[in-house]
Design a protein around this motif. Structure first.
Motif, PDB file in Angstrom:
ATOM      1  N   GLU A  77       0.554 -21.207 -77.891  1.00 49.74           N
ATOM      2  CA  GLU A  77      -0.489 -21.392 -76.864  1.00 49.74           C
ATOM      3  C   GLU A  77      -0.484 -22.875 -76.554  1.00 49.74           C
ATOM      4  O   GLU A  77      -0.494 -23.353 -75.225  1.00 49.74           O
ATOM      5  CB  GLU A  77      -1.568 -20.834 -76.999  1.00 49.74           C
ATOM      6  N   ASN A  78      -0.413 -23.754 -77.418  1.00 47.05           N
ATOM      7  CA  ASN A  78      -0.756 -25.224 -77.178  1.00 47.05           C
ATOM      8  C   ASN A  78       0.313 -25.894 -76.636  1.00 47.05           C
ATOM      9  O   ASN A  78       0.292 -26.889 -75.956  1.00 47.05           O
ATOM     10  CB  ASN A  78      -1.225 -26.000 -78.426  1.00 47.05           C
ATOM     11  N   TYR A  80       2.738 -24.333 -75.037  1.00 47.67           N
ATOM     12  CA  TYR A  80       3.028 -23.948 -73.449  1.00 47.67           C
ATOM     13  C   TYR A  80       1.950 -24.789 -72.836  1.00 47.67           C
ATOM     14  O   TYR A  80       2.325 -25.222 -71.659  1.00 47.67           O
ATOM     15  CB  TYR A  80       2.559 -22.578 -73.629  1.00 47.67           C
ATOM     16  N   TRP A  81       0.804 -24.902 -73.045  1.00 49.22           N
ATOM     17  CA  TRP A  81      -0.097 -25.678 -72.347  1.00 49.22           C
ATOM     18  C   TRP A  81       0.239 -27.348 -72.137  1.00 49.22           C
ATOM     19  O   TRP A  81       0.330 -27.539 -70.990  1.00 49.22           O
ATOM     20  CB  TRP A  81      -1.538 -25.583 -73.048  1.00 49.22           C
ATOM     21  N   LYS A  84       2.950 -27.306 -69.538  1.00 54.30           N
ATOM     22  CA  LYS A  84       2.646 -27.210 -68.262  1.00 54.30           C
ATOM     23  C   LYS A  84       2.177 -28.465 -67.718  1.00 54.30           C
ATOM     24  O   LYS A  84       2.267 -28.704 -66.721  1.00 54.30           O
ATOM     25  CB  LYS A  84       1.520 -25.766 -68.078  1.00 54.30           C
ATOM     26  N   LYS A  85       1.281 -29.201 -68.797  1.00 57.51           N
ATOM     27  CA  LYS A  85       0.626 -30.187 -68.318  1.00 57.51           C
ATOM     28  C   LYS A  85       1.539 -31.548 -67.998  1.00 57.51           C
ATOM     29  O   LYS A  85       1.449 -32.341 -67.010  1.00 57.51           O
ATOM     30  CB  LYS A  85      -0.580 -30.906 -69.406  1.00 57.51           C
TER      31      LYS A  85
END
Length: 89
Positions: A77-78, A80-81, A84-85
Motif C-alpha cells: 500500500e505504501n 502504491y501511495w 501515485k505521489k
C-alpha cells in the motif's frame, strides 16, 4: 490309604519348594511391571508437556506469519501511495 499329618506336611514342603522359584519369578515380573507403569506415566506427562509446547510454538508461528503478511500488505500500500505521489506534479 490315609495321609497322615506328617505326609501332608511333607507334601506341603515339597510343593512350597517347587513353587518358590515360580513365586520369585512372579515377584520379579510384578516389580518390572511396576517400573514400566511408572515409566509410562512419566512418558505420558512428558507427552502432554510436548503437546502444550507445540501448541504454543504453532501459535507463535501463526502470529509471526500474520504479522509478516500485514507488513507485506502495508508495504504494498505504501509503495502504491508513493508511486501515485511521484506521478502527480
Amino acid at each position: 490309604m490315609t495321609l497322615t499329618n506328617e505326609d501332608l506336611q511333607a507334601i506341603a514342603t515339597l510343593m512350597d519348594s517347587k513353587l518358590q522359584p515360580i513365586n520369585s519369578r512372579l515377584d520379579n515380573v510384578d516389580s518390572r511391571l511396576d517400573k514400566i507403569e511408572s515409566e509410562v506415566s512419566t512418558l505420558k506427562a512428558g507427552q502432554r508437556e510436548l503437546k502444550k509446547e507445540i501448541r504454543e510454538l504453532k501459535d507463535k508461528v501463526n502470529d509471526t506469519y500474520d504479522l509478516a503478511l500485514d507488513a507485506w500488505g502495508q508495504s504494498t500500500e505504501n509503495r502504491y501511495w508513493l508511486e501515485k505521489k511521484v506521478e502527480m506534479p
